[in-house]
Design a protein around this motif. Structure first.
Motif, PDB file in Angstrom:
ATOM      1  N   ALA A 162      23.040 -11.829 -12.590  1.00  0.00           N
ATOM      2  CA  ALA A 162      22.504 -13.127 -12.281  1.00  0.00           C
ATOM      3  C   ALA A 162      22.232 -13.203 -10.656  1.00  0.00           C
ATOM      4  O   ALA A 162      21.634 -14.350 -10.401  1.00  0.00           O
ATOM      5  CB  ALA A 162      23.577 -14.080 -12.571  1.00  0.00           C
ATOM      6  N   ILE A 163      22.408 -12.177  -9.940  1.00  0.00           N
ATOM      7  CA  ILE A 163      22.112 -12.424  -8.614  1.00  0.00           C
ATOM      8  C   ILE A 163      20.405 -12.212  -8.326  1.00  0.00           C
ATOM      9  O   ILE A 163      19.828 -11.055  -8.543  1.00  0.00           O
ATOM     10  CB  ILE A 163      22.822 -11.429  -7.691  1.00  0.00           C
ATOM     11  CG1 ILE A 163      24.410 -11.698  -7.834  1.00  0.00           C
ATOM     12  CG2 ILE A 163      22.166 -11.309  -6.320  1.00  0.00           C
ATOM     13  CD1 ILE A 163      25.143 -10.711  -7.144  1.00  0.00           C
ATOM     14  N   GLY A 164      20.014 -13.312  -7.899  1.00  0.00           N
ATOM     15  CA  GLY A 164      18.653 -13.176  -7.461  1.00  0.00           C
ATOM     16  C   GLY A 164      17.337 -12.940  -8.437  1.00  0.00           C
ATOM     17  O   GLY A 164      16.449 -12.769  -8.230  1.00  0.00           O
ATOM     18  N   THR A 165      17.950 -13.225  -9.746  1.00  0.00           N
ATOM     19  CA  THR A 165      17.401 -13.083 -11.078  1.00  0.00           C
ATOM     20  C   THR A 165      16.625 -14.582 -11.646  1.00  0.00           C
ATOM     21  O   THR A 165      15.858 -14.337 -12.576  1.00  0.00           O
ATOM     22  CB  THR A 165      18.069 -12.355 -12.143  1.00  0.00           C
ATOM     23  OG1 THR A 165      19.157 -13.124 -12.522  1.00  0.00           O
ATOM     24  CG2 THR A 165      18.374 -11.001 -11.673  1.00  0.00           C
ATOM     25  N   GLY A 166      17.523 -15.659 -11.207  1.00  0.00           N
ATOM     26  CA  GLY A 166      17.104 -16.780 -12.021  1.00  0.00           C
ATOM     27  C   GLY A 166      18.115 -16.998 -13.413  1.00  0.00           C
ATOM     28  O   GLY A 166      18.081 -17.975 -13.899  1.00  0.00           O
ATOM     29  N   VAL A 224      26.082 -18.908  -2.542  1.00  0.00           N
ATOM     30  CA  VAL A 224      24.542 -19.365  -2.909  1.00  0.00           C
ATOM     31  C   VAL A 224      23.950 -18.424  -1.892  1.00  0.00           C
ATOM     32  O   VAL A 224      24.064 -18.414  -0.806  1.00  0.00           O
ATOM     33  CB  VAL A 224      24.289 -20.619  -2.572  1.00  0.00           C
ATOM     34  CG1 VAL A 224      23.010 -20.955  -2.952  1.00  0.00           C
ATOM     35  CG2 VAL A 224      25.067 -21.686  -3.217  1.00  0.00           C
ATOM     36  N   GLY A 225      22.998 -17.489  -2.542  1.00  0.00           N
ATOM     37  CA  GLY A 225      21.951 -16.857  -1.751  1.00  0.00           C
ATOM     38  C   GLY A 225      20.714 -17.371  -1.534  1.00  0.00           C
ATOM     39  O   GLY A 225      20.480 -18.277  -0.564  1.00  0.00           O
ATOM     40  N   GLY A 226      19.875 -17.262  -1.985  1.00  0.00           N
ATOM     41  CA  GLY A 226      18.244 -17.710  -1.763  1.00  0.00           C
ATOM     42  C   GLY A 226      18.411 -19.167  -1.673  1.00  0.00           C
ATOM     43  O   GLY A 226      17.559 -19.376  -0.473  1.00  0.00           O
ATOM     44  N   ALA A 227      19.123 -19.836  -2.327  1.00  0.00           N
ATOM     45  CA  ALA A 227      18.700 -21.107  -2.319  1.00  0.00           C
ATOM     46  C   ALA A 227      19.804 -21.697  -1.009  1.00  0.00           C
ATOM     47  O   ALA A 227      19.813 -23.079  -0.741  1.00  0.00           O
ATOM     48  CB  ALA A 227      19.451 -21.996  -3.471  1.00  0.00           C
ATOM     49  N   SER A 228      20.299 -20.934  -0.283  1.00  0.00           N
ATOM     50  CA  SER A 228      20.983 -21.335   0.851  1.00  0.00           C
ATOM     51  C   SER A 228      20.117 -21.386   1.991  1.00  0.00           C
ATOM     52  O   SER A 228      20.562 -21.630   3.466  1.00  0.00           O
ATOM     53  CB  SER A 228      22.355 -20.713   1.089  1.00  0.00           C
ATOM     54  OG  SER A 228      22.133 -19.313   1.679  1.00  0.00           O
TER      55      SER A 228
END
Ligand code: PGA
Length: 244
Positions: A162-166, A224-228
């Motif tokens: 689920a990490i970074g995949t949407g 939260v990764g990308g959206a942070s």
């Protein structure tokens, strides 16, 4: 009930100019907000931003020594960090980190009064064969010290797929994983301690799905990764947690 926590993991993103994104985030009173920028920005982020805690993305298990390029928990604390992410799946993949190493790093973090965010989660193959809960129990058993102060430990459930995949697990799947983690913590450390340990979900959390994830039982926040990386995305996630 522990305070809700939303943590942003900037990974290997962020230069001086990006600190502006952190300085315009909302800071609702009932939510702890944490940003974990690259170590190069920790001190400047602490100085630039009020109302947000700052953490690191990794630490070395040793207090000091001949370890070129590594950073000790004491150095991160000295730089202004109050949290450290440990055992992220990208560390496990890129640097071959094992559960035993994560455990040693957790002890190192605690010895310097850092709060450890220990990341666990199954791979896609493990998910597809129904192995998720077994994997989580094993990672908890091997990655955590024998006793845990609730206020110094956060567990992040991050399915690797689920990490970074949407891609995101269903609410029922997240609920089952978080219930399993809470039960394991209660059996190991006692009910009171287990209830004080914050359980974060991580993996493709976005403004569009945050409210649904925060409504799941035993979800105390998110990693939260990308959206942070931008206030435009992280701000709505913070607000969604505040009203959850
Ligand atoms: P993502 O990353 O939100 O970009 O999927 C989450 C994480 O790795 O912590």
């Amino acid at each position: 009930m522990p305070r809700k926590l939303v943590a942003g993991n900037w990974k290997m993103h962020g230069l001086s100019g990006d600190l502006a994104e952190a300085s315009v985030l909302p800071a609702p009173p009932d939510v702890d907000i944490l940003l974990c920028p690259p170590a190069t920005l920790i001190t400047r982020m602490v100085q630039a931003v009020e109302g947000i805690m700052v953490g690191a993305q990794d630490c070395h298990p040793s207090a000091k020594g001949a370890h070129t390029g590594d950073l000790s928990a004491a150095m991160l604390h000295d730089a202004g960090a109050s949290y450290v992410i440990l055992g992220h799946s990208e560390r496990r993949t890129d640097h071959g980190e094992t559960d035993a190493l994560v455990r040693a790093k957790t002890e190192a973090a605690w010895s310097e009064n850092l709060i450890a965010i220990v990341c666990i989660g199954e791979t896609e193959a493990q998910y597809k064969t129904g192995g998720t809960l077994d994997v989580l129990r094993g990672q908890l058993a091997r990655s955590l010290p024998d006793s845990a102060p609730a206020e110094r430990l956060v567990i992040a459930y991050e399915p690797v797929w689920a990490i970074g995949t949407g891609l995101v697990p269903t609410a029922a799947e997240i609920a089952a994983a978080h219930q399993e983690i809470r039960t394991w913590l209660a059996n190991s450390f006692g009910t009171e301690t287990a209830e004080g340990i914050r359980l974060l979900y991580g993996g493709s959390v976005k403004p569009s799905n945050a409210a649904g994830i925060f409504a799941v039982p035993n979800v105390d926040g998110a990693l939260v990764g990308g959206a942070s990386l931008t206030a435009a995305d992280f701000g709505p996630i913070i607000k969604a947690l505040a009203v959850a």
